[in-house]
Design a protein around this motif. Structure first.
Motif: not given
Ligand SMILES: [Fe+2]
Length: 253
Positions: A237-252
């Protein structure tokens, strides 16, 4: 060419490697063993095995005293009855009413005047395992998973209630280390080698059965497995959360 490096520390005669995010190494607590620190520390000679078994099979084995029959020649624990078993956070605590150290030779070295040998407390303190008999006979077991089916296990036994056989005298501190080296060679290593045969057979049976869950007679083992599964799910779960955060940062960006 580049070799990955890991943060390490040296303590209790072992080199400890931190395999996770290196930035978290300093803030992650290591097991504290006060008896093995300072000028009055107890003698301890680690024993190391490499077994073809998943680390969870070894944790199950060393805490589950239903396997006393395997050690009928050495009798390290007999007549064990599980008296307590509960999960507290990341720790499974258990206690046995049991006769400790009743072997043909070992019983002459245990100073029963100074240690209660009818009760043993144990814990799977994720990811380590320990036992405590009367605050005088203790051990820790640490694990280094090498792959899915191979584990290096480090056993640290330390005692404060050993006596010279047939006398009331304690074994002098100065000779404890050579004494433990001999005890490891002639008693503890052969005893643990029996566990090695058992855990390797269990690993093999698990693979032959296609990973079907074994029938467990000891409720402590079920709790160990629940704890390992929960920790693994938390990691995913923590790996999935990290990936989401990274994806969002890229999106921004
Ligand atoms: Fe055993």
């Amino acid at each position: 060419m580049k070799v990955r490096s890991y943060p390490v520390r040296s303590r209790y005669g072992l080199i400890w490697l931190f395999p996770g995010d290196p930035s978290r190494a300093d803030g992650t607590a290591m097991p504290e063993i006060p008896e093995l620190e300072g000028p009055a520390r107890w003698a301890c000679v680690p024993i190391v095995f490499t077994w073809r078994a998943h680390h969870s099979i070894i944790v199950d084995n060393v805490s589950d005293f239903t396997h006393a029959h395997l050690h009928r020649r050495y009798r390290p624990f007999v007549d064990a009855k599980l008296a307590r078993c509960e999960m507290v956070g990341d720790k499974v605590e258990l206690g046995y009413d049991v006769v400790v150290g009743d072997g043909r030779f070992s019983k002459f070295f245990v100073d029963r005047g100074r240690v209660r040998t009818d009760r043993m407390e144990l814990a799977f303190e994720y990811p380590y395992q320990w036992s405590n008999t009367g605050d005088r006979i203790k051990h820790w077991c640490f694990f280094l998973p090498i792959d899915e089916r191979t584990t290096r296990a480090f056993f640290l036994f330390y005692f404060d209630a050993l006596k010279v056989p047939f006398t009331p005298f304690r074994i002098p501190r100065a000779v404890m280390t050579p004494f433990l080296k001999a005890a490891n060679r002639f008693l503890i290593k052969p005893l643990l080698s029996q566990d090695g045969v058992a855990v390797e057979a269990e690993q093999e049976a698990y693979e032959i059965s296609g990973g079907a869950p074994a029938i467990e007679f000891n409720p402590a083992v079920t709790l160990f497995q629940k704890l390992i599964v929960r920790r693994w799910e938390e990691h995913l779960n923590s790996q999935t959360a990290q990936r989401h955060t990274a994806d969002e940062a890229q999106g921004v960006a």
